[in-house]
Enzyme design. Structure first.
Site, PDB file in Angstrom:
ATOM      1  N   HIS A 348      58.912  26.221  39.274  1.00 52.07           N
ATOM      2  CA  HIS A 348      58.175  25.376  38.342  1.00 52.07           C
ATOM      3  C   HIS A 348      58.697  23.971  38.197  1.00 52.07           C
ATOM      4  CE1 HIS A 348      55.260  28.032  36.334  1.00 52.07           C
ATOM      5  NE2 HIS A 348      56.080  28.980  36.726  1.00 52.07           N
ATOM      6  N   LYS A 534      52.223  17.065  24.666  1.00 52.12           N
ATOM      7  CA  LYS A 534      53.042  17.825  25.602  1.00 52.12           C
ATOM      8  C   LYS A 534      54.473  17.782  25.082  1.00 52.12           C
ATOM      9  CE  LYS A 534      51.567  15.017  28.866  1.00 52.12           C
ATOM     10  NZ  LYS A 534      51.247  15.869  29.994  1.00 52.12           N
ATOM     11  N   ARG A 535      55.384  18.569  25.666  1.00 51.42           N
ATOM     12  CA  ARG A 535      56.770  18.481  25.232  1.00 51.42           C
ATOM     13  C   ARG A 535      57.277  17.054  25.374  1.00 51.42           C
ATOM     14  NH1 ARG A 535      59.643  23.227  23.971  1.00 51.42           N
ATOM     15  NH2 ARG A 535      61.325  21.782  23.523  1.00 51.42           N
ATOM     16  N   LYS A 540      58.188  12.548  31.156  1.00 52.15           N
ATOM     17  CA  LYS A 540      56.762  12.509  30.796  1.00 52.15           C
ATOM     18  C   LYS A 540      56.366  11.137  30.240  1.00 52.15           C
ATOM     19  CE  LYS A 540      56.434  17.524  29.794  1.00 52.15           C
ATOM     20  NZ  LYS A 540      55.231  18.060  30.472  1.00 52.15           N
ATOM     21  N   THR A 642      49.262  21.184  32.988  1.00 48.35           N
ATOM     22  CA  THR A 642      48.034  21.938  32.755  1.00 48.35           C
ATOM     23  C   THR A 642      47.212  21.314  31.642  1.00 48.35           C
ATOM     24  OG1 THR A 642      49.318  23.469  31.381  1.00 48.35           O
ATOM     25  CG2 THR A 642      48.770  24.190  33.628  1.00 48.35           C
ATOM     26  N   LYS A 646      42.976  20.869  30.833  1.00 46.73           N
ATOM     27  CA  LYS A 646      42.277  21.173  29.579  1.00 46.73           C
ATOM     28  C   LYS A 646      41.468  19.969  29.104  1.00 46.73           C
ATOM     29  CE  LYS A 646      46.420  23.779  28.261  1.00 46.73           C
ATOM     30  NZ  LYS A 646      47.670  23.625  27.489  1.00 46.73           N
TER      31      LYS A 646
END
Ligand code: PLP
Length: 800
Positions: A348, A534-535, A540, A642, A646
């Site tokens: 992952h 998101k986290r 990110k 992901t 969505k």
């Protein structure tokens, strides 16, 4: 199953009376919720039983998905939807003046995961059942899920998530299926009378593992699979065996908390014990089942597939070896052949800090027999390959190196399939991260791009969009997400754009209401809702998003007539409690929000909202209301993502780097319907190879960037001097690890172009529609079908 409203109402009233001895009017939401849960369960319990019996009767090959995290969220509505009862129950409740939504709120989110990894596992559970595949989940029943996040003074505060305080109505405790898991002590091998070497255990402790099963209902297909979560219990009689109190406490609490960190290995004995606990319990129960079939042990791979979701369950490999060799008396070579055929593994991440390693000394202490077996696997690996390949390559790929056990190496050597989770990620595994292994085992590597539980992220979270879609393309997309493509027949229909825009506006109003209630901030549903949820992680790049906000703010301050569409920037993100940098970013976003939201001089052109406690249920509220989906990680760092999928399904336009599954989103929607910016993965790697990135140069030479970065240290953002300095240092002094300054101007240009697109209603309408139409590509139903065909070799259930 067809249940009439009348039958439902009778059953509901009877249950309520039996359990609480009250009438509908007197019942509280909690009582109504619990009753509804029981009624739903009674409707699927016989299918649950039959599903299990069908697998058994047909000796169906089943997959067991081992994951240290599951993140299902709430199950009330998804069960109702899957059983085909959602609308009927909604109506029935309305007749009693009850709003289903009030009962939904009674269910705590099942948050036994941190983020994408656990959510993927739950999407797969949903899809496996919905396409009628024999698939089981295997994980840990944490008493406390992921911490609850609150903001105090702009800082994140973590509170325990006591989700089990209210009873979990979905689970079934299966005492009779409990197994013992052994920890610690000494092990040595002794020759048995038959000449075999048998392990002899001295000391150590056993812990009882109790399974709690939850039915995973399939979408309108009478299939109910099982997610089995293990809970640790120490019995009274076991207690006397513990030499000291600390050991006992530690093992008693083994399944109490989820590690609130999805990237760093929590270098603790406790975590390793958790891993061995759910692996051993799960493997033992699978072996029990397999033995009940009475089939030869050597053919296990024809009936059982075991999937290792990331490296945390990698001890499945040595544990199965232990069971086959020690307990079943199988020869090592035979056992190894079966084991590798049974096992498969998903990687992952390429973030090196997340590649799990354990100290030998620790592993010896926690699970000494497993360590011995790993050592033997490692020895044989070297023996087999060091004559074939460069001995240095083999040295690098060993499981045991530098006094550590490398879990990814174990997972690769012990399985027949290794997959990444998006094309780019899988390519990077082959060419960079796991290159040496690709040299040894080229056939084992493959890609399976992630997917999402399409029903949760449309029908459940966005009923308005769902009924609008029905109107134009019929209902088949509800079962088969590929049929969303039918929407392309209306690609140029302004009426459809208008209907989709109307849906979006309603969803934005719903979210605006929530923002008003929880944060006291007024936002206009006519503004662009620009969302990053998101986290919180440096890669990110929530920080880059913040910098863009600061730039806009400064621009408007300088030029109050600046022609931009009003924007609401919405964040949702938890930071790992020990992740200092991430927490500073949260503080800075919150302080910037305070500054901007209270500055009347910008005429409400900008609003910034950081919603607390991001989780699945909040995602279901936020994502349908988004116009813009921020997917802005540094290229090469996000394995797949992901939430990007969505958002797309809900008609948002993606602001994207060429990273993870963003690339595949671009491929299906086309360049016109996504906003791409920033470095490519190849350019990032060129910087790494040439080691010539210099953020200070950019800062010194670009006045726009200079000004924005200075805002962190010149007092522009109040109450955050230390955090601002820290962020400034990360960008300038420590050379901006994730190339934010390098991508910043390109990001701002893409944002300007997006603003222009938004102003053009027809253009935006088409972009949004095209994204929805292609979202079926990322349905987890499709993803799971590919796993089933290529990796697990399982087939849909034969019934009867
Ligand atoms: C989908 C989802 C994630 C994953 O989001 P990414 O943006 O892909 O990292 C994390 N948390 C929750 C609650 C989700 O629903």
């Amino acid at each position: 199953m067809k249940v009439t409203k009348k039958e439902f109402k009778e059953k509901f009233e009877k249950r309520l009376q039996d359990r609480f001895a009250i009438s509908i009017e007197d019942a509280s939401s909690t009582e109504l919720y619990e009753t509804l849960g029981k009624v739903i369960k009674s409707y699927y319990s016989s299918d649950w039983k039959h599903t299990r019996q069908d697998y058994l009767n047909h000796e169906q090959k089943q997959v067991y998905y081992f994951s240290i995290e599951f993140l299902p969220g709430r199950m009330l509505k998804s069960n109702l939807l899957n059983l085909g009862m959602l609308e009927m129950v909604q109506e029935a409740l309305v007749e009693w003046n009850i709003d289903l939504e009030d009962l939904v709120q009674e269910e705590p989110d099942m948050a036994l995961g941190n983020g994408g990894l656990g959510r993927l596992a739950s999407c797969f559970m949903d899809s496996l059942a919905s396409i009628g595949m024999p698939g089981n989940g295997n994980g840990i029943r944490y008493e406390y899920g992921l911490f609850k996040q609150k903001f105090v003074d702009g800082y994140q505060v973590e509170l325990p998530d006591e989700w089990l305080n209210q009873r979990n109505i979905w689970e079934v405790r299966r005492e009779s299926k409990a197994v013992d898991v052994h920890f610690g002590g000494n092990v040595y091998l002794k020759e048995s009378p038959t000449g075999q070497l048998k392990p002899v255990y001295e000391g150590g402790y056993s812990i009882k593992a109790i399974p709690y099963d939850t039915g995973m209902t399939g979408y309108e297909n009478d299939t109910v699979n099982t997610m089995r979560l293990w809970s640790a219990e120490v019995t009274e009689e076991d207690k006397i065996n513990f030499q000291n109190f600390e050991d006992r406490k530690e093992l008693e609490n083994l399944t109490s908390v989820l590690y609130p960190d999805d990237s760093n290995e929590a270098g603790l004995r406790f975590r390793l014990s958790q891993e061995y606990f759910f692996v051993s319990a799960g493997m033992q129960s699978i072996l029990h089942y397999y033995k009940s079939l009475g089939l030869p042990m050597t053919e296990m791979n024809k009936f059982i597939a075991i999937h290792i979701n990331d490296t945390h369950p990698a001890m499945c490999v040595p544990e199965l070896m232990r069971l086959l060799v020690d307990e079943e008396g199988m020869a090592w070579e035979k056992a190894w052949d079966v084991t590798t055929k049974v096992m498969s593994y998903t990687n992952h991440t390429i973030m090196s800090e997340a590649l799990e390693k354990w100290k030998i000394s620790l592993m010896k202490e926690v699970c000494p027999r497993i360590y011995q077996i790993i050592k033997e696997i490692d020895r044989r690996f070297v023996e087999e390959w060091s004559h074939v390949f460069d001995p240095e390559l083999i040295e690098r790929t060993r499981i045991i190196r530098n006094k550590q056990v490398h879990m990814a190496h174990l997972a690769i050597i012990g399985t027949h399939s290794i997959n990444g989770v998006a094309k780019l990620h899988s390519d990077l595994l082959k060419s960079v991260v796991l290159k040496d292994f690709y040299t040894i085992y080229p056939d084992r590597f493959n890609n399976k791009t992630n997917g999402i539980a399409q029903r949760r992220w449309s029908q459940i979270s966005n009923p308005l969009l769902s009924s609008t879609l029905d109107k134009y393309i019929g209902k088949s997309w509800r079962k088969n997400a590929d049929d969303l493509k039918l929407l392309l027949n209306h690609a140029d229909d302004k009426k459809v754009y208008a209907d989709l825009a109307k849906v979006k506006k309603e969803n934005k109003k719903r979210l605006a209401q929530y923002i008003k209630e929880t944060k006291g901030i007024e936002v206009s549903p006519d503004a662009i809702f620009d969302v990053q949820v998101k986290r919180l992680h440096a890669y990110k790049r929530q920080l880059m998003n913040l910098m863009h906000i600061i730039k806009l703010y400064l621009d408007i301050k300088e030029n109050p007539d600046l022609d931009i569409t009003p924007r609401v920037f919405i964040f949702g993100a938890k930071a790992a409690p020990s992740y200092h940098f991430a927490k500073s970013v949260i503080k800075l976003i919150n302080e910037t929000a305070n500054l901007i939201n209270n500055d009347a001089s910008i005429n409400g052109k900008l609003k910034v909202v950081f919603l607390e406690n991001y989780n699945v249920s909040l995602a279901e509220l936020i994502i349908p209301a988004a116009d813009v989906s921020e997917q802005i990680s540094l290229a090469s760092k996000e394995a797949s993502g992901t939430s990007n999928m969505k958002f797309m399904l809900n008609g948002a336009v993606t602001m994207a780097t060429l990273d993870g599954a963003n690339i595949e989103i671009r491929d299906v929607v086309g360049d016109d319907n996504i906003k791409i910016f920033g470095l490519t993965e190849a350019e990032v790697y060129r910087y790494y190879n040439e080691q010539n990135y210099n953020s200070a140069d950019i800062y010194n030479n670009n006045p726009v960037i200079h000004r924005v970065v200075n805002a962190f240290i010149d007092g522009t953002i109040p109450n955050s001097r230390m955090e601002g300095q820290e962020i400034y240092d990360s960008l300038i002094k420590y050379n901006d690890e994730f190339f934010i300054l390098r991508d910043f101007m390109s990001y701002c240009e893409a944002q300007e172009s997006l603003d222009a697109d938004y102003k053009d209603k027809a253009r935006w309408g088409k972009m949004s529609l095209t994204n929805i139409a292609h979202a079926g590509h990322f349905s987890a139903d499709n993803t799971v079908r590919k796993y089933a065909e290529d990796i697990w070799q399982i087939e849909p259930v034969r019934k009867g």
